[in-house]
Design a protein around this motif. Structure first.
Motif, PDB file in Angstrom:
ATOM      1  N   VAL A  87       0.830  -1.208   0.000  1.00 49.84           N
ATOM      2  CA  VAL A  87       0.000   0.000   0.000  1.00 49.84           C
ATOM      3  C   VAL A  87       0.861   1.252   0.000  1.00 49.84           C
ATOM      4  O   VAL A  87       0.347   2.355  -0.177  1.00 49.84           O
ATOM      5  CB  VAL A  87      -0.950   0.028   1.210  1.00 49.84           C
ATOM      6  N   THR A  88       2.172   1.075   0.195  1.00 47.81           N
ATOM      7  CA  THR A  88       3.105   2.195   0.210  1.00 47.81           C
ATOM      8  C   THR A  88       4.161   1.993  -0.875  1.00 47.81           C
ATOM      9  O   THR A  88       4.477   0.873  -1.258  1.00 47.81           O
ATOM     10  CB  THR A  88       3.813   2.307   1.574  1.00 47.81           C
ATOM     11  N   THR A  89       4.720   3.097  -1.327  1.00 49.43           N
ATOM     12  CA  THR A  89       5.813   3.040  -2.286  1.00 49.43           C
ATOM     13  C   THR A  89       7.095   2.631  -1.566  1.00 49.43           C
ATOM     14  O   THR A  89       7.136   2.624  -0.335  1.00 49.43           O
ATOM     15  CB  THR A  89       5.997   4.410  -2.949  1.00 49.43           C
ATOM     16  N   PRO A  90       8.145   2.271  -2.282  1.00 48.31           N
ATOM     17  CA  PRO A  90       9.391   1.893  -1.618  1.00 48.31           C
ATOM     18  C   PRO A  90       9.864   2.964  -0.635  1.00 48.31           C
ATOM     19  O   PRO A  90       9.881   4.150  -0.954  1.00 48.31           O
ATOM     20  CB  PRO A  90      10.369   1.739  -2.790  1.00 48.31           C
ATOM     21  N   GLY A  91      10.215   2.518   0.564  1.00 48.10           N
ATOM     22  CA  GLY A  91      10.528   3.436   1.647  1.00 48.10           C
ATOM     23  C   GLY A  91       9.427   3.489   2.684  1.00 48.10           C
ATOM     24  O   GLY A  91       9.638   3.947   3.807  1.00 48.10           O
ATOM     25  N   GLU A  92       8.225   3.038   2.308  1.00 44.72           N
ATOM     26  CA  GLU A  92       7.081   2.848   3.198  1.00 44.72           C
ATOM     27  C   GLU A  92       6.468   4.117   3.770  1.00 44.72           C
ATOM     28  O   GLU A  92       5.631   4.049   4.664  1.00 44.72           O
ATOM     29  CB  GLU A  92       7.424   1.900   4.378  1.00 44.72           C
ATOM     30  N   ARG A  93       6.839   5.299   3.300  1.00 49.25           N
ATOM     31  CA  ARG A  93       6.243   6.516   3.849  1.00 49.25           C
ATOM     32  C   ARG A  93       5.040   6.982   3.032  1.00 49.25           C
ATOM     33  O   ARG A  93       4.028   7.396   3.587  1.00 49.25           O
ATOM     34  CB  ARG A  93       7.290   7.641   3.905  1.00 49.25           C
ATOM     35  N   HIS A  94       5.167   6.961   1.717  1.00 55.24           N
ATOM     36  CA  HIS A  94       4.123   7.509   0.855  1.00 55.24           C
ATOM     37  C   HIS A  94       3.138   6.420   0.447  1.00 55.24           C
ATOM     38  O   HIS A  94       3.530   5.316   0.069  1.00 55.24           O
ATOM     39  CB  HIS A  94       4.734   8.136  -0.392  1.00 55.24           C
ATOM     40  N   PHE A  95       1.852   6.748   0.490  1.00 60.08           N
ATOM     41  CA  PHE A  95       0.810   5.806   0.069  1.00 60.08           C
ATOM     42  C   PHE A  95       0.581   5.900  -1.438  1.00 60.08           C
ATOM     43  O   PHE A  95       0.600   6.999  -2.018  1.00 60.08           O
ATOM     44  CB  PHE A  95      -0.504   6.103   0.800  1.00 60.08           C
ATOM     45  N   TRP A  96       0.330   4.755  -2.056  1.00 58.91           N
ATOM     46  CA  TRP A  96      -0.083   4.771  -3.456  1.00 58.91           C
ATOM     47  C   TRP A  96      -1.368   5.585  -3.620  1.00 58.91           C
ATOM     48  O   TRP A  96      -1.595   6.192  -4.671  1.00 58.91           O
ATOM     49  CB  TRP A  96      -0.311   3.352  -3.956  1.00 58.91           C
ATOM     50  N   ALA A  97      -2.204   5.606  -2.606  1.00 54.39           N
ATOM     51  CA  ALA A  97      -3.488   6.323  -2.676  1.00 54.39           C
ATOM     52  C   ALA A  97      -3.354   7.816  -2.413  1.00 54.39           C
ATOM     53  O   ALA A  97      -4.361   8.529  -2.410  1.00 54.39           O
ATOM     54  CB  ALA A  97      -4.461   5.722  -1.657  1.00 54.39           C
ATOM     55  N   ALA A  98      -2.137   8.318  -2.215  1.00 58.83           N
ATOM     56  CA  ALA A  98      -1.936   9.711  -1.814  1.00 58.83           C
ATOM     57  C   ALA A  98      -2.623  10.742  -2.715  1.00 58.83           C
ATOM     58  O   ALA A  98      -3.128  11.754  -2.214  1.00 58.83           O
ATOM     59  CB  ALA A  98      -0.441  10.011  -1.710  1.00 58.83           C
ATOM     60  N   PRO A  99      -2.694  10.552  -4.048  1.00 59.75           N
ATOM     61  CA  PRO A  99      -3.357  11.576  -4.869  1.00 59.75           C
ATOM     62  C   PRO A  99      -4.832  11.781  -4.544  1.00 59.75           C
ATOM     63  O   PRO A  99      -5.405  12.803  -4.919  1.00 59.75           O
ATOM     64  CB  PRO A  99      -3.180  11.035  -6.299  1.00 59.75           C
ATOM     65  N   PHE A 100      -5.416  10.833  -3.847  1.00 64.50           N
ATOM     66  CA  PHE A 100      -6.848  10.912  -3.565  1.00 64.50           C
ATOM     67  C   PHE A 100      -7.143  11.324  -2.121  1.00 64.50           C
ATOM     68  O   PHE A 100      -8.311  11.395  -1.721  1.00 64.50           O
ATOM     69  CB  PHE A 100      -7.506   9.563  -3.877  1.00 64.50           C
ATOM     70  N   GLU A 101      -6.086  11.589  -1.342  1.00 69.67           N
ATOM     71  CA  GLU A 101      -6.265  11.957   0.065  1.00 69.67           C
ATOM     72  C   GLU A 101      -6.976  13.300   0.178  1.00 69.67           C
ATOM     73  O   GLU A 101      -6.716  14.230  -0.595  1.00 69.67           O
ATOM     74  CB  GLU A 101      -4.907  12.026   0.763  1.00 69.67           C
ATOM     75  N   ILE A 102      -7.844  13.409   1.162  1.00 72.33           N
ATOM     76  CA  ILE A 102      -8.551  14.658   1.454  1.00 72.33           C
ATOM     77  C   ILE A 102      -8.039  15.173   2.792  1.00 72.33           C
ATOM     78  O   ILE A 102      -8.196  14.499   3.818  1.00 72.33           O
ATOM     79  CB  ILE A 102     -10.070  14.447   1.479  1.00 72.33           C
ATOM     80  N   GLY A 103      -7.418  16.337   2.789  1.00 70.49           N
ATOM     81  CA  GLY A 103      -6.793  16.853   4.006  1.00 70.49           C
ATOM     82  C   GLY A 103      -5.609  15.985   4.385  1.00 70.49           C
ATOM     83  O   GLY A 103      -4.801  15.600   3.554  1.00 70.49           O
ATOM     84  N   ASP A 104      -5.552  15.656   5.670  1.00 68.39           N
ATOM     85  CA  ASP A 104      -4.472  14.781   6.149  1.00 68.39           C
ATOM     86  C   ASP A 104      -5.042  13.509   6.745  1.00 68.39           C
ATOM     87  O   ASP A 104      -4.568  13.006   7.752  1.00 68.39           O
ATOM     88  CB  ASP A 104      -3.601  15.517   7.165  1.00 68.39           C
ATOM     89  N   GLU A 105      -6.061  12.940   6.076  1.00 68.67           N
ATOM     90  CA  GLU A 105      -6.780  11.806   6.646  1.00 68.67           C
ATOM     91  C   GLU A 105      -5.925  10.552   6.787  1.00 68.67           C
ATOM     92  O   GLU A 105      -6.272   9.647   7.530  1.00 68.67           O
ATOM     93  CB  GLU A 105      -8.041  11.502   5.834  1.00 68.67           C
ATOM     94  N   PHE A 106      -4.802  10.465   6.057  1.00 66.37           N
ATOM     95  CA  PHE A 106      -3.855   9.377   6.315  1.00 66.37           C
ATOM     96  C   PHE A 106      -2.418   9.882   6.264  1.00 66.37           C
ATOM     97  O   PHE A 106      -1.543   9.267   5.684  1.00 66.37           O
ATOM     98  CB  PHE A 106      -4.074   8.163   5.407  1.00 66.37           C
ATOM     99  N   GLY A 107      -2.191  11.001   6.938  1.00 65.39           N
ATOM    100  CA  GLY A 107      -0.831  11.492   7.141  1.00 65.39           C
ATOM    101  C   GLY A 107      -0.464  12.750   6.399  1.00 65.39           C
ATOM    102  O   GLY A 107       0.413  13.494   6.823  1.00 65.39           O
ATOM    103  N   GLY A 108      -1.110  13.003   5.255  1.00 61.02           N
ATOM    104  CA  GLY A 108      -0.877  14.236   4.530  1.00 61.02           C
ATOM    105  C   GLY A 108       0.510  14.384   3.933  1.00 61.02           C
ATOM    106  O   GLY A 108       0.964  15.508   3.700  1.00 61.02           O
ATOM    107  N   LEU A 109       1.197  13.285   3.645  1.00 61.90           N
ATOM    108  CA  LEU A 109       2.559  13.373   3.114  1.00 61.90           C
ATOM    109  C   LEU A 109       2.594  13.592   1.603  1.00 61.90           C
ATOM    110  O   LEU A 109       3.644  13.907   1.047  1.00 61.90           O
ATOM    111  CB  LEU A 109       3.346  12.106   3.455  1.00 61.90           C
ATOM    112  N   GLY A 110       1.478  13.421   0.943  1.00 59.68           N
ATOM    113  CA  GLY A 110       1.432  13.614  -0.491  1.00 59.68           C
ATOM    114  C   GLY A 110       2.007  12.443  -1.267  1.00 59.68           C
ATOM    115  O   GLY A 110       2.520  11.479  -0.695  1.00 59.68           O
ATOM    116  N   PRO A 111       1.962  12.536  -2.595  1.00 54.63           N
ATOM    117  CA  PRO A 111       2.489  11.456  -3.436  1.00 54.63           C
ATOM    118  C   PRO A 111       4.008  11.361  -3.362  1.00 54.63           C
ATOM    119  O   PRO A 111       4.695  12.328  -3.061  1.00 54.63           O
ATOM    120  CB  PRO A 111       2.031  11.860  -4.846  1.00 54.63           C
ATOM    121  N   ASP A 112       4.517  10.193  -3.670  1.00 50.36           N
ATOM    122  CA  ASP A 112       5.955   9.971  -3.756  1.00 50.36           C
ATOM    123  C   ASP A 112       6.496  10.706  -4.991  1.00 50.36           C
ATOM    124  O   ASP A 112       5.997  10.509  -6.097  1.00 50.36           O
ATOM    125  CB  ASP A 112       6.230   8.469  -3.873  1.00 50.36           C
ATOM    126  N   PRO A 113       7.510  11.551  -4.830  1.00 53.99           N
ATOM    127  CA  PRO A 113       8.040  12.282  -5.990  1.00 53.99           C
ATOM    128  C   PRO A 113       8.912  11.439  -6.908  1.00 53.99           C
ATOM    129  O   PRO A 113       9.298  11.896  -7.982  1.00 53.99           O
ATOM    130  CB  PRO A 113       8.874  13.394  -5.334  1.00 53.99           C
TER     131      PRO A 113
END
Length: 340
Positions: free
Chosen positions: A187-213
């Motif tokens: 469910v996370t990209t390599p490194g385990e911080r960024h979620f694959w679902a990050a582009p669809f996050e609303i506010g900081d409902e699952f951490g607010g870290l944004g997409p993996d660059p």
């Protein structure tokens, strides 16, 4: 479209959800029910599903409405949670009438959590009792993460869990997702911080870290989960029937069984956007869709498309929320996302 007041599937009026879990077992059950029978259907895209009573949800089958839906750990043992829910419904006099008899209709789906470090040497199947306890706990608020069917869930790299999210459409229709995320994939990209679902996050409902660059992602098949299960089992572990993401989409829009099936089908896009890889031969990925039918759409054909889109968005967000809410427990095989 914005989340409902709870950002849970229970933002859909009339929908209730209950959890029951056993910390030593490292497993549990989640039940969705409503204040009256509701229309439902299902779509399976994983290669290794485990289900009960799903055939009756096909649009051509005669049963129009059901009483509850069950998501459970325990692999095939967990299907007995449906029996516990049936017991509770029967005690309330609920169910499909057949002359003077009533038969509660309770479809369910399971995930594999038998090799997660929990105590599985029971003499009596515990899931019937867990199913009844989850039904009796059903309310309009419930816990996410390491609860219910998500108690023992694992993803490829970090702990899985139980998640939920909702959206209210401009028409006033509400749609919500409930998911137990235990996939073969990450469910996370390599490194385990960024979620694959990050582009669809609303506010900081699952951490607010944004997409993996980073670019070129998704090519690594690394899985801490598979390695840990192989070590625990003491032998090479086949991937078949050892994973699964199971979910429910609910809405108050009045939908037919055929429309519910379309809603369930398109909601699988939410799994594909949040888990890499998804719908593998060793996953039992399945989505139920439920309609309480309290809102009649003004333009059913046009609104169904938007509802399907919203359902996929909710499911992606619910998957990430499941993992972000997971908490550590003694004997865990994998770390929690929050601790990585």
């Amino acid at each position: 479209m914005l989340p409902g007041p709870r950002n849970l599937i229970t933002d859909v009026p009339g929908i209730l959800v209950g959890n029951a879990q056993d910390a030593a077992l490292k497993s549990g059950t989640t039940v969705l029910t409503a204040d009256k029978p509701f229309t439902a259907s299902v779509h399976v895209m994983g290669g290794a599903p485990g289900t009960r009573e799903t055939d009756l949800l096909a649009p051509d089958k005669s049963v129009a409405k059901i009483d509850a839906l069950v998501l459970s750990g325990g692999s095939a043992f967990g299907l007995d949670a449906c029996s516990g829910v049936m017991d509770a419904l029967h005690s309330q006099g609920r169910g499909f009438p057949v002359g003077p008899a009533r038969v509660p209709l309770v479809p369910g789906a399971i995930l594999f959590d038998l090799l997660n470090g929990g105590q599985k040497d029971w003499d009596e199947n515990p899931y019937r009792a867990l199913g009844r306890a989850a039904f009796e706990a059903a309310a309009d608020t419930f816990d996410l993460g390491t609860y219910g069917a998500g108690t023992g869930a694992l993803t490829a790299m970090v702990k899985g869990g139980l998640g939920s999210a909702s959206l209210v459409l401009n028409s006033g229709v509400t749609v919500g997702a409930l998911v137990a995320a235990n996939p073969l994939g990450a469910v996370t990209t390599p490194g385990e911080r960024h979620f694959w679902a990050a582009p669809f996050e609303i506010g900081d409902e699952f951490g607010g870290l944004g997409p993996d660059p980073s670019a070129g992602l998704g090519r690594s098949p690394e899985s801490r989960k598979l390695a840990a299960m192989q070590k625990l089992g003491g032998a090479p572990m086949p991937q078949e029937r050892a994973n699964t993401t199971i979910a429910i989409i609910a809405t108050d829009a009045a939908l037919s069984k055929a429309q519910c099936q379309r809603l369930a089908t398109t909601a699988h896009d939410g799994i594909g956007r949040a888990i890499v890889p998804a719908h593998a031969p060793g996953d039992g990925d399945l989505v139920f869709a439920a309609s309480t039918g309290t809102r009649a759409p003004e333009n059913p054909d046009a609104e169904l498309g938007l509802l399907c889109h919203a359902a996929a968005l909710c499911l992606s967000r619910a998957i990430a929320r499941a993992i972000s809410h997971a908490r550590p427990e003694p004997g865990d095989l994998l770390p929690c996302w929050a601790a990585v």
